[in-house]
Design an enzyme around this catalytic site. Structure first.
Site, PDB file in Angstrom:
ATOM      1  N   ARG A  15       0.828  -1.208   0.000  1.00 33.64           N
ATOM      2  CA  ARG A  15       0.000   0.000   0.000  1.00 33.64           C
ATOM      3  C   ARG A  15       0.871   1.271   0.000  1.00 33.64           C
ATOM      4  NH1 ARG A  15      -0.471   4.680   2.623  1.00 33.64           N
ATOM      5  NH2 ARG A  15       0.081   3.589   4.532  1.00 33.64           N
ATOM      6  N   ASP A  16       1.559   1.514   1.094  1.00 32.78           N
ATOM      7  CA  ASP A  16       2.317   2.771   1.206  1.00 32.78           C
ATOM      8  C   ASP A  16       3.433   2.812   0.166  1.00 32.78           C
ATOM      9  OD1 ASP A  16       3.166   5.206   2.116  1.00 32.78           O
ATOM     10  OD2 ASP A  16       3.788   4.534   4.098  1.00 32.78           O
ATOM     11  N   HIS A 207       6.312   4.503  12.470  1.00 34.25           N
ATOM     12  CA  HIS A 207       6.256   4.388  10.993  1.00 34.25           C
ATOM     13  C   HIS A 207       7.299   5.359  10.449  1.00 34.25           C
ATOM     14  CE1 HIS A 207       3.688   4.076   7.170  1.00 34.25           C
ATOM     15  NE2 HIS A 207       4.526   5.049   6.893  1.00 34.25           N
ATOM     16  N   HIS A 209      10.261   6.738   7.775  1.00 34.22           N
ATOM     17  CA  HIS A 209      10.780   6.797   6.400  1.00 34.22           C
ATOM     18  C   HIS A 209      12.275   7.090   6.485  1.00 34.22           C
ATOM     19  CE1 HIS A 209       7.064   6.928   3.758  1.00 34.22           C
ATOM     20  NE2 HIS A 209       6.587   6.772   4.965  1.00 34.22           N
ATOM     21  N   CYS A 240       8.720   9.349  -3.796  1.00 37.94           N
ATOM     22  CA  CYS A 240       8.039   9.990  -4.908  1.00 37.94           C
ATOM     23  C   CYS A 240       8.925   9.936  -6.149  1.00 37.94           C
ATOM     24  CB  CYS A 240       7.716  11.436  -4.563  1.00 37.94           C
ATOM     25  SG  CYS A 240       6.991  12.297  -5.942  1.00 37.94           S
ATOM     26  N   ASN A 249       9.605   4.071   2.760  1.00 35.78           N
ATOM     27  CA  ASN A 249       9.553   3.622   4.147  1.00 35.78           C
ATOM     28  C   ASN A 249      10.824   2.868   4.471  1.00 35.78           C
ATOM     29  OD1 ASN A 249       6.636   3.635   3.066  1.00 35.78           O
ATOM     30  ND2 ASN A 249       6.424   3.581   5.272  1.00 35.78           N
TER      31      ASN A 249
HETATM   32  P1  HMG Z   1     -12.461  14.959  -2.183  1.00 38.75           P
HETATM   33  O1  HMG Z   1     -12.173  15.248  -3.621  1.00 38.75           O
HETATM   34  O2  HMG Z   1     -12.521  16.082  -1.221  1.00 38.75           O
HETATM   35  O3  HMG Z   1     -13.755  14.029  -1.991  1.00 38.75           O
HETATM   36  O4  HMG Z   1     -11.370  13.904  -1.708  1.00 38.75           O
HETATM   37  P2  HMG Z   1     -15.180  14.002  -2.547  1.00 38.75           P
HETATM   38  O5  HMG Z   1     -16.030  13.403  -1.472  1.00 38.75           O
HETATM   39  O6  HMG Z   1     -15.548  15.330  -3.137  1.00 38.75           O
HETATM   40  O7  HMG Z   1     -15.076  12.927  -3.731  1.00 38.75           O
HETATM   41  C1  HMG Z   1     -14.400  13.159  -4.941  1.00 38.75           C
HETATM   42  C2  HMG Z   1     -14.593  11.943  -5.837  1.00 38.75           C
HETATM   43  O8  HMG Z   1     -13.945  10.817  -5.250  1.00 38.75           O
HETATM   44  C3  HMG Z   1     -16.054  11.551  -5.987  1.00 38.75           C
HETATM   45  O9  HMG Z   1     -16.165  10.957  -7.265  1.00 38.75           O
HETATM   46  C4  HMG Z   1     -16.254  10.514  -4.931  1.00 38.75           C
HETATM   47  O10 HMG Z   1     -17.292   9.619  -5.216  1.00 38.75           O
HETATM   48  C5  HMG Z   1     -14.924   9.794  -4.974  1.00 38.75           C
HETATM   49  P3  HMG Z   1     -16.898  11.756  -8.484  1.00 38.75           P
HETATM   50  O11 HMG Z   1     -18.268  12.053  -7.972  1.00 38.75           O
HETATM   51  O12 HMG Z   1     -16.069  12.988  -8.704  1.00 38.75           O
HETATM   52  O13 HMG Z   1     -16.838  10.757  -9.587  1.00 38.75           O
HETATM   53  N1  HMG Z   1     -14.576   9.192  -3.692  1.00 38.75           N
HETATM   54  C6  HMG Z   1     -14.156   7.925  -3.557  1.00 38.75           C
HETATM   55  N2  HMG Z   1     -13.944   6.936  -4.465  1.00 38.75           N
HETATM   56  C7  HMG Z   1     -13.513   5.759  -3.981  1.00 38.75           C
HETATM   57  N3  HMG Z   1     -13.269   5.519  -2.671  1.00 38.75           N
HETATM   58  C8  HMG Z   1     -13.457   6.478  -1.753  1.00 38.75           C
HETATM   59  C9  HMG Z   1     -13.918   7.747  -2.193  1.00 38.75           C
HETATM   60  N4  HMG Z   1     -14.205   8.888  -1.556  1.00 38.75           N
HETATM   61  C10 HMG Z   1     -14.620   9.766  -2.487  1.00 38.75           C
HETATM   62  N5  HMG Z   1     -13.192   6.226  -0.464  1.00 38.75           N
HETATM   63  C11 HMG Z   1     -10.724  12.058  -0.328  1.00 38.75           C
HETATM   64  C12 HMG Z   1     -11.354  13.426  -0.374  1.00 38.75           C
HETATM   65  C13 HMG Z   1     -10.478  11.711   1.115  1.00 38.75           C
HETATM   66  C14 HMG Z   1     -11.679  11.031  -0.961  1.00 38.75           C
HETATM   67  C15 HMG Z   1      -9.390  12.095  -1.153  1.00 38.75           C
HETATM   68  O14 HMG Z   1      -8.644  13.179  -0.703  1.00 38.75           O
HETATM   69  C16 HMG Z   1      -8.597  10.841  -1.016  1.00 38.75           C
HETATM   70  O15 HMG Z   1      -8.992   9.775  -1.472  1.00 38.75           O
HETATM   71  N6  HMG Z   1      -7.399  10.935  -0.388  1.00 38.75           N
HETATM   72  C17 HMG Z   1      -6.553   9.799  -0.169  1.00 38.75           C
HETATM   73  C18 HMG Z   1      -5.128  10.209  -0.277  1.00 38.75           C
HETATM   74  C19 HMG Z   1      -4.222   9.031   0.043  1.00 38.75           C
HETATM   75  O16 HMG Z   1      -4.566   7.875  -0.136  1.00 38.75           O
HETATM   76  N7  HMG Z   1      -3.006   9.338   0.524  1.00 38.75           N
HETATM   77  C20 HMG Z   1      -2.048   8.339   0.837  1.00 38.75           C
HETATM   78  C21 HMG Z   1      -2.361   7.634   2.123  1.00 38.75           C
HETATM   79  S1  HMG Z   1      -1.772   8.506   3.574  1.00 38.75           S
HETATM   80  C22 HMG Z   1      -0.128   8.092   3.673  1.00 38.75           C
HETATM   81  O17 HMG Z   1       0.403   7.496   2.786  1.00 38.75           O
HETATM   82  C23 HMG Z   1       0.628   8.410   4.917  1.00 38.75           C
HETATM   83  C24 HMG Z   1       0.789   7.192   5.826  1.00 38.75           C
HETATM   84  O18 HMG Z   1       1.366   6.100   5.123  1.00 38.75           O
HETATM   85  C25 HMG Z   1       1.695   7.574   6.994  1.00 38.75           C
HETATM   86  C26 HMG Z   1       3.076   8.025   6.582  1.00 38.75           C
HETATM   87  O19 HMG Z   1       3.618   7.572   5.555  1.00 38.75           O
HETATM   88  O20 HMG Z   1       3.668   8.777   7.337  1.00 38.75           O
HETATM   89  C27 HMG Z   1      -0.556   6.722   6.356  1.00 38.75           C
HETATM   90 MG    MG Z   2       4.691   5.834   4.969  1.00 41.38          MG
END
Ligand code: HMG
Ligand code: MG
Length: 305
Positions: A15-16, A207, A209, A240, A249
């Site tokens: 995933r990450d 966690h 990196h 990236c 990570n």
């Molecule tokens: P938004 O654009 O504000 O949301 O995004 P929205 O509600 O307006 O939805 C936009 C579109 O996305 C819509 O589709 C929704 O239906 C769809 P449209 O009507 O335009 O066709 N949608 C979805 N589709 C599938 N699954 C869903 C979903 N939700 C909405 N769950 C949102 C807000 C939270 C959805 C967006 O910002 C998002 O998905 N962000 C995820 C970003 C991400 O995955 N980042 C990486 C993970 S975090 C990380 O890596 C850090 C970590 O590892 C720790 C570390 O490394 O330190 C955890």
């Molecule tokens: Mg991470």
């Protein structure tokens, strides 16, 4: 230096790690990677995320990945969910554990999930309530716990505040993400000490990196304070592709080499783990970012010659 008798390693590479790959990774490859990691003895393999495919196209095959993996008894396959839509999809895919993810800074929260920290907690409340009512386990993440790419140094109290809010929502564990890899052992300890005043230390995960080469030092510093769960990514997947010098990570192989050397039990088989690392690097044509992984692969090649 104190360290626990046993450590739980949470593998986050599928995933990450893979979420950052620019070229789409075939679902077959993701499934084989997850199965190899579980077969290596990892007790938790974060499989995918049910996020918007517009935001993270690489995770767009989440449902298919969950449908196709062979689930090994006793292994947990958590998936990230940012909202109710994600939770519903995760439940339909028979996920048994989900993870919600908040940030310690407003800027990172906005960039990552398009809302403020308060809004994210409000969004996670029904997610956690519904998931727990249906018998799922919920893990929490706090990102940018030491340094933020937009706001610089992060106040440990801000991390503690967000971690406590996730814990209060029912997260069984809160993983503290040094997303930028800016942490050093001293800063990591100051941050963990602040968080541990709000959330019991045995409920915290680290966690890290490895961007600045500090990840193993940070793990040792965390263990010294009683942390016994660490997230890691096989072959150091992550980083990236558009940011020269950014790394992923901490590599699972490197962490395991450290822990094996200390006699800390993990249940993970180094040979199988290193083979999983070589498999994914060859499959996506990426150099192996794990030093231990590279050394073990070179040794295996010498022995085979
Ligand atoms: P938004 O654009 O504000 O949301 O995004 P929205 O509600 O307006 O939805 C936009 C579109 O996305 C819509 O589709 C929704 O239906 C769809 P449209 O009507 O335009 O066709 N949608 C979805 N589709 C599938 N699954 C869903 C979903 N939700 C909405 N769950 C949102 C807000 C939270 C959805 C967006 O910002 C998002 O998905 N962000 C995820 C970003 C991400 O995955 N980042 C990486 C993970 S975090 C990380 O890596 C850090 C970590 O590892 C720790 C570390 O490394 O330190 C955890
Ligand atoms: Mg991470």
């Amino acid at each position: 230096m104190k360290y626990p008798a046993a450590v739980r390693l949470v593998e986050v590479g599928p995933r990450d790690g893979l979420q950052n790959e620019a070229a789409m990774v075939p679902t077959d490859v993701k499934v084989e990677l997850i199965e190899r990691l579980a077969d290596a003895g990892l007790p938790a393999v974060e499989a995918t995320s049910f996020v918007s495919p517009k935001w993270v196209p690489q995770m767009g095959d989440a449902a298919e990945v969950m449908a196709r993996i062979r689930r090994k008894p006793g292994v947990s396959y958590p998936v990230l969910v940012p909202n109710m839509k994600g939770l519903e999809a995760a439940i339909a895919a028979r996920a048994e554990e989900v993870a919600v993810f908040a940030a310690a800074t407003e800027s990172f929260s906005r960039k990552n999930i398009n809302c403020s920290i308060d809004e994210s907690i409000d969004r996670f409340a029904p997610v956690c309530e519904t998931a727990l009512a249906k018998g799922l386990r919920v893990r929490g993440y706090v990102s940018v716990v030491v340094g933020c790419p937009y706001e610089g140094d992060v106040d440990p109290q801000a991390v503690a505040h967000v971690a406590k809010r996730l814990f209060d929502l029912g997260c069984y564990e809160v993983s503290l993400g040094d997303t930028t890899g800016m942490g050093t052992p001293a800063r990591t300890q100051r941050m963990i000490e602040a968080v541990a005043r709000q959330v019991p230390v045995e409920k915290l995960g680290g966690h890290f990196h490895d961007t600045f080469g500090q990840a193993l030092g940070n793990i040792l510093a965390s263990m010294d304070l009683g942390v016994a769960t660490f997230d890691c990514s096989v072959a150091g997947l992550g980083g990236c592709p558009y940011s020269p010098g950014a790394t992923g990570n901490v590599a699972t192989e490197d962490v395991l080499y450290l822990l094996d050397g200390l006699g800390v039990k993990t249940g993970v088989d180094m040979t199988k783990l290193a083979q999983a690392g070589e498999f994914i690097c060859q499959a996506i044509d990426r150099p192996n970012a794990s030093r231990a992984g590279r050394a073990l692969a070179a040794r295996a090649r010498r022995q085979a010659a």
